[in-house]
Each structure stands twice: as C-alpha cells, then as structure tokens.
Design an enzyme around this catalytic site. Structure first.
Site, PDB file in Angstrom:
ATOM      1  N   ASP A 478       1.296  -1.219   0.227  1.00 40.90           N
ATOM      2  CA  ASP A 478       0.271   0.057  -0.024  1.00 40.90           C
ATOM      3  C   ASP A 478       0.677   1.511  -0.609  1.00 40.90           C
ATOM      4  O   ASP A 478       2.314   0.968   0.312  1.00 40.90           O
ATOM      5  CB  ASP A 478      -1.212  -0.337   1.109  1.00 40.90           C
ATOM      6  CG  ASP A 478      -2.061   0.369   1.132  1.00 40.90           C
ATOM      7  OD1 ASP A 478      -2.439   0.839  -0.308  1.00 40.90           O
ATOM      8  OD2 ASP A 478      -3.121   0.252   2.025  1.00 40.90           O
ATOM      9  N   ASP A 548      -9.907   2.054  -3.881  1.00 38.54           N
ATOM     10  CA  ASP A 548     -11.026   1.823  -2.581  1.00 38.54           C
ATOM     11  C   ASP A 548     -12.381   1.831  -2.632  1.00 38.54           C
ATOM     12  O   ASP A 548     -13.702   1.341  -1.460  1.00 38.54           O
ATOM     13  CB  ASP A 548     -10.665   2.850  -1.559  1.00 38.54           C
ATOM     14  CG  ASP A 548      -9.424   2.697  -0.762  1.00 38.54           C
ATOM     15  OD1 ASP A 548      -8.614   1.540  -0.729  1.00 38.54           O
ATOM     16  OD2 ASP A 548      -8.939   3.512  -0.427  1.00 38.54           O
TER      17      ASP A 548
HETATM   18  C1  DGJ Z   1      -5.530   2.280   1.447  1.00 39.60           C
HETATM   19  C2  DGJ Z   1      -6.289   0.662   1.276  1.00 39.60           C
HETATM   20  O1  DGJ Z   1      -6.481   0.657  -0.189  1.00 39.60           O
HETATM   21  C3  DGJ Z   1      -6.565  -0.637   1.675  1.00 39.60           C
HETATM   22  O2  DGJ Z   1      -7.624  -1.356   0.723  1.00 39.60           O
HETATM   23  C4  DGJ Z   1      -6.623  -0.679   3.268  1.00 39.60           C
HETATM   24  O3  DGJ Z   1      -5.859  -1.234   2.584  1.00 39.60           O
HETATM   25  C5  DGJ Z   1      -6.311   0.696   3.882  1.00 39.60           C
HETATM   26  N1  DGJ Z   1      -5.097   1.871   3.074  1.00 39.60           N
HETATM   27  C6  DGJ Z   1      -5.242  -0.417   4.839  1.00 39.60           C
HETATM   28  O4  DGJ Z   1      -4.660   1.270   6.064  1.00 39.60           O
END
Ligand code: DGJ
Length: 733
Positions: A478, A548
């Site tokens: 991430d 997301d």
């Molecule tokens: C952002 C990501 O896109 C989410 O899927 C998740 O992993 C969160 N971060 C976790 O902090």
C-alpha cells in the site's frame, strides 16, 4: 520485423508488418519525424512537408531561408535554435548556459531489446522478438551525447522509446528537462483522450478536441496518482471504440510525469511524455550516463479497443514478470472491509474457516496486524507483529490458514513512517522533509526518503524476515499519501532536485530485490486503491487494487476506464457488503459479483455474519469464477457499452483459444420506458457456432457480432447478467 536505414535519404524505418515508424536526418544534422502509423512499405519524401520562407522563423542554416526548426516535424527537439514549441530536453552546462547543439552523429541497430538499468520496462524474452535502434546526437562543444532508443516488436504493434544522456567530458552537466519521447504528427485535427480522477474515483475517461493550444496531463504528487494517468491518446476525429486511427502513449513509470499534446502554429501536433520537469533535475557528473524511463507507443487502426488489445497483450506477457505472470490468480479474502484495524487471531481464524468452506484460496490480513496499530495514527515503519492481537504469532496464523487449505498473505505500507513509531524516534532524518520547516502530515504519516540506500536496505530487511518466516505468498503493497516537503537530508544541496526520481529508483530497487528474494510472492500494488496503477508498478507487481471504492456501480466505471490501458488480470476486484461502505448503495450480491468477477475476484466481508443463503450464493459464485477465470485472466477483453456515458455497461471476454466467450451486461438504474437494444459482441469467430450454456441454444458468431444479443429488461435497479458461450464448430445448426 525490420529496421531499415536508407542511405540515400538518410532515413530510418521500423516496421513489423502492422505498424511503421519513420524519421530522417535533415541537413545531416536534424532529426525529422516522418511517420507513425499503419505499416507502409516505404516512407519517401512524397508525404513530407514543404518548407516556406515564413515571417519570424529562425534559419539555422543562413543560406536556407525556407528551413526552420520551428516548422520542421521534429523527433527530439531542443531549445534555442528557433523551435519555440516545447523542447524535449534542456541541458545546462557548468557555466550556467542552456544553449546546446546536439546534431545527428550515428546509429546502431540491435537484435532484442535493451534493458533500462534500474528501471521497469517492457522486455523481450528472446532476441528474435524485437529489434532496437539507437540514434546518437552529439554536441561536440559540450562533449555530450544523447542516445535515442527505439524498439519494435515482432508480435505487438508498439514502439518503445527512451533516452540516455552521456557526459563524455570533464565538466558537470545539469539535466533540467528530459522527455522520454517527443513526436510531431501532421495536423491538429485530433481528439485527445486522457484519464483523470481522484481517490475512489479513478480512471475517468476524458475526450476532447485538441483545438489550437495544448492538453497537459501531469502529476507532481510523487506518484503517477489517481488524479492523472501517465498516458496520452490521440484519436482521429472519426475514430471510436472499434474503428479509426488511434495513437496511445503510456509511461512505464510510477513517479511524477508530464504528458503534453501541443498544437503548433503550422498545424502540427507535438506529443511529449517524460518525468515532470517541475520536480526533476539531475547533475550529470563527468563520464556519467543518465537513463530516462520508457514510453510505450501503440498505434491502432481499429479504434480504442484495438489500442487496448495491444497494451493488454504486451503488458500481460512482456511487462509483468515472474511466476505469477502466467499463473492463474487465486480468489482471495481481504480483512479490510470486514474488520478494519480491529483484526485479531480469533477473528481471522474464524473468518478463514468460513472462507475456505466457500472456496476462497488466499486469506489476506490487511492493515492493523502490527504492534501499536490501533488506527491510522501510529506505527508505520515498525513491522513487528502485535502479540496482543495475535498471541500465537503471525507465523502460526499463517500455518493454521495453510492447514485449512488456503495461502496466506499480508499488508504492508513499506514506503511510509508514522511520527509515532520506533523507527521515527531512532531515524527522524529518514523522512522526506526540508530542514527548515515541519513536514506536512497526511493520514498522520510521512514518506521515507528512499533516495537513501540505507533506508532502502531497512525496508527490505524489515519485510523479508516475516515474509520468510511465515512463508507468505501474497503481499498487498500500500501507499497512502502523496509527497510534500521535497527535501532529503541524505542528498547534498545541489542534488535536492533529484529526490523525486531517486525516490522512484530506490523504490524500484527495493521491489526488484524483493522480487528476486521471494519469487513465489504475488505482490499486489495499492495506493489507496488505484492511486499508483501504472505500467511501472506492473513490472514488479502483476496486479493492483483497482480502487478503494468497492461499490458495484462505481466499480464498473472505474474498471471500464482502467481497461483502456490495463488488462483485467491486473485488476484486483472484490465483492463487499451492502450498504456499501463508500457510497451507501445497496446493490444485489449477483451484480457485485458480476463486476468483481471481471477482474481478479476477491471478497472483503465477514462471512461469519452472513445468512446461510448468501454464503451459498458466494460458494456458487466462487465455483463459477474458477470455471471461467482462465478466460477472464488470460483472454481478450472487449469493451461494449460504456457505463461512464450511460445507464448500461457491457463487455465480453474471449478465451485465448477462442472457444469460450464470457459476456457481461449491466443495467444501472431501472427505466420506466423499457428498451432492450441488442449489444454486439466482439472478437468472435464469424463462422463459428456458439452454444449458450444457460439454455443450450445455438447462435452463429456472425449473429452475435452483427445482430447482437438483447437482455431482458428487469424492473429493478443494478441488474446484471453473465452469459457463457462455448464454441462448438462451424456455422451449421
Ligand atoms: C488503503 C487501501 O486502499 C485499503 O484497501 C486498505 O488497505 C487501507 N489502506 C489500510 O490502511
């Protein structure tokens, strides 16, 4: 496939029978772009521009009043010789001057494709797959060379370009601007397509006429970003999804970029792509070489879809690497939308048991598994397991999950550091910041200074212990903030402008090392979703968490936009709960699945609290996906109806052998006026006979492609239908 040098015309032509790329050397010095498009046998002077004596035009050759660089279609233009359009490069000499005279020197033709040291790039597995041309420009007074690299492929209608600068002298040079490609096309009558967006709203398609100024796509966020996509697509006005000429250019780079289409006064279009000059600068010491990132240029005579097909094939087969490139990707369950930061051993195990029963193959523990990570305020950088949440340890959890019959994966955000972390307390100087000002926080975190090799070593070390010990086979990588306060305490003052690019080189070196050390790990890139969904990342991580936003309606638009450049096998796509956590929408489970199964299927929900009938539905979904996933992951993808433009979406996949067709149709909102227009499938065998699995009826490929198929309108919002066709032979029923 060939690269020809025509001595008489002092001209080069790259050709693979599908596309040609041609340029020549004018006045023995200047490179003139001649052609990029459908394959032609020759590109002689007949189609080249006439030169006139024009007002205000500079004449680098005094006796040639009609010759001016301002009107010449150039191949890699500089500044200060009378071309007042955007220069491809600006190089400063040690005395602070920026006047250069790089003239054509020589060329080299090579078999195969040259590697780009330290950078991601498209590759050839065998020399016979590609040929490369290197054309050298030289400024003798500066003792410096610019090498322009071009690669043509036997099997893909693409040309790769990048640039290298060599300082052969004893004085330092300063690179202020170095575009990876530049090309002047005739006319300005193009539409320009770019992709813009934001967090949870990635890859919106924008098409507009070029008119008489410029279209710029760019990022200075320290990553390619969800706001912009490092691509520029020129389309002739008549071109559409499946017809007409399209030129697509994409950057194989994940950092700041700039892509510009600029209309010229004499009706030419200059296209450039490279690192963003606003955050790029590089001191090139005596005898050093600088390598620019790569651009991929695709020509399609069959509209946008034709262009996407080429990008998809090329990226799937010759950009993605490692064992996962050709392997079927697992159905995963990710803990994020189920538990957020409140993951623990008990919850994970109970969920894993349920997930295994439903057919999930990979269990992923997302954020929250490491010490002090109760929320997003702390602990990034301290990659130590939380023994309170996981009393038996992550290794034991991984082992238990394998015993249940699933692989184990985990989340990291390796490029970041929380101010409230042991890492920050011991290495405050490892943060990107200026010495004078307090750095700006974003999601309570700072960015690690990856221009510093010691920091890169730390990142590799801190991750590899756990990857090895817990035998982890999947990592979600991430990256949740953009870069501010561009400053490095590692780099000396004169090198501060190098930080953004050195950061990327550091990141790529980390990823390369981890790829080498852990070939079995499937890395999935993520930057708050698709915030760094680019070709650079795909070289190291063959899939990306697309957004997301897991709402089915938003996702069909985002996945549709993403498919302009990237194949479905690179898209992470999950079914989540309703009301959807991002938009509050309630969509039926089958539609959520029908969208998520159009990429790499996963789930983000707590199965333990689902009613039995939903669990049963999910079990069936997963079994269905396993049956057809080879088609989705390795087949060809055709866009049919654009949900960014209307109330419907449709696309179809055709398996590599052509024998299976998966057709997906979605209607977003119910309509009072019932219409059910046929949708015409693409990529089928016109003479083939296809059996619809659902009811056993037979259809000709010609009928499906030309008459099309209608779906019964349902009086409900958010409906979908998946049709599977099996090809059974000739066109006799
Ligand atoms: C952002 C990501 O896109 C989410 O899927 C998740 O992993 C969160 N971060 C976790 O902090």
């Amino acid at each position: 496939m060939e690269i020809k040098y025509n001595r008489q015309e002092n001209a080069f032509m790259l050709n693979n029978g599908h596309v040609s790329y041609a340029f020549s050397v004018e006045q023995d010095r200047y490179l003139m772009h001649r052609y990029f498009g459908r394959s032609i046998r020759e590109c002689s002077r007949i189609s080249q521009p006439y030169f006139f004596d024009r007002g205000f035009c500079s004449n680098p050759i005094p006796e040639e009043r009609t010759f001016s660089l301002d009107t010449l279609p150039q191949e890699y233009p500089d500044m200060n010789q009378g071309d007042f359009r955007n220069p491809a490069y600006v190089i400063q000499t040690a005395d602070g001057r920026r006047v250069t005279r790089f003239y054509y020197k020589d060329y080299r033709i090579m078999n195969g494709k040259p590697e780009l040291a330290g950078l991601p790039s498209v590759y050839a597995e065998e020399e016979s797959e590609a040929m490369a041309l290197c054309v050298t420009l030289e400024d003798e007074t500066m003792n410096a060379r610019i090498e322009l690299y071009y690669t043509i492929f036997r099997d893909y209608d693409a040309i790769c370009r990048h640039v290298e600068v060599v300082n052969q002298g004893d004085q330092e040079l300063y690179l202020e601007r170095l575009m990876s490609m530049s090309m002047d096309l005739p006319g300005t009558d193009y539409d320009v397509l770019t992709m813009t967006g934001g967090h949870m709203d990635e890859k919106n398609i924008n098409r507009r006429p070029l008119c008489s100024d410029a279209v710029v796509a760019e990022s200075i966020r320290g990553c390619s970003s969800p706001q912009a996509t490092p691509c520029l697509i020129l389309m002739e006005k008549e071109a559409g999804e499946s017809y007409g000429q399209v030129w697509g250019i994409n950057f194989v780079y994940s950092g700041d970029f700039q892509a510009v289409a600029q209309a010229g006064q004499y009706k030419s279009t200059r296209v450039q792509m490279g690192m963003n000059p606003l955050t790029f600068g590089w001191s090139l010491k005596a005898q050093e070489r600088f390598v620019s990132p790569e651009t991929v240029m695709v020509y399609s005579g069959e509209g946008l879809n034709g262009m996407s097909q080429t990008f998809h094939e090329l990226y799937r087969k010759r950009l993605c690497r490692g064992k996962h490139r050709d392997q079927i990707r697992p159905v995963l369950l990710n803990s994020w939308e189920a538990f957020g930061f409140e993951v623990d051993e008990e919850k994970c195990l109970s969920l894993a048991i349920e997930a295994a029963k439903l057919g999930v193959e990979l269990f992923v523990v997302d954020d929250g598994w490491f010490k002090n990570r109760m929320d997003d305020k702390k602990a990034l950088g301290d990659w130590v397991e939380d023994k309170e949440k996981f009393p038996s340890g992550i290794c034991q959890l991984a082992e238990s999950i394998r015993e249940i019959g699933m692989e184990f994966g985990i989340w990291f955000e390796p490029e970041m550091i929380s101010p409230d972390s042991d890492l920050y307390r011991s290495h405050p100087d490892w943060v990107i910041r200026s010495p004078r000002h307090a750095p700006v926080l974003s999601r309570y975190q700072y960015v690690l200074d990856l221009s510093n090799p010691e920091v890169c070593d730390y990142v590799v070390r801190s991750m590899s212990g756990l990857l090895e010990a817990a035998k982890i086979t999947y990592v979600k990588w991430d990256m949740n903030r953009h870069m501010t306060d561009l400053g490095s305490s590692y780099l000396e003052g004169s090198r501060q402008r190098e930080l953004s690019h050195r950061y990327m080189l550091g990141l790529y070196s980390i990823l390369e090392r981890l790829n080498q050390m852990f070939p079995e790990v499937l890395f999935e890139g993520c930057s708050s979703g698709g915030g760094r969904y680019d070709a650079g990342m795909l070289y190291y991580m063959p899939q990306t968490w697309t957004s997301d936003n897991s709402d089915a309606v938003c996702r069909m638009k985002i996945q549709y936009g993403t498919s302009i450049l990237f194949p479905p096998v690179t898209m992470g796509a999950h079914v989540s709960v309703v009301p959807n956590l991002q938009v509050g929408r309630v969509t039926p489970l089958d539609t959520r699945f029908a969208v998520a199964m159009s990429g790499n299927l996963g789930y983000e929900m707590d199965f333990c609290h689902l009613p039995e009938e939903e669990k049963e539905e999910i079990r069936e979904q997963i079994a269905f996906y396993k049956d057809i996933r080879e088609v989705v992951q390795k087949g060809r993808f055709y866009r049919l109806l654009n949900p960014q433009e209307g109330n419907r979406a449709a696309w179809n996949f055709v398996s590599e052998d052509g024998n299976t067709v998966v057709y997906c149709y979605y209607q977003i909102l119910s309509e009072a006026v019932r219409v059910n227009l046929p949708v015409r499938l693409k990529g089928l065998d016109l003479d083939g006979l296809y059996r619809l699995q659902e009811n056993g009826s037979y259809y000709g490929g010609d009928e499906l492609m030309y008459a099309g198929i209608t779906s019964e309108p349902v009086r409900k919002d958010f409906t979908s239908h998946i049709y599977i066709f099996k090809k059974e032979g000739g066109n006799e029923r």
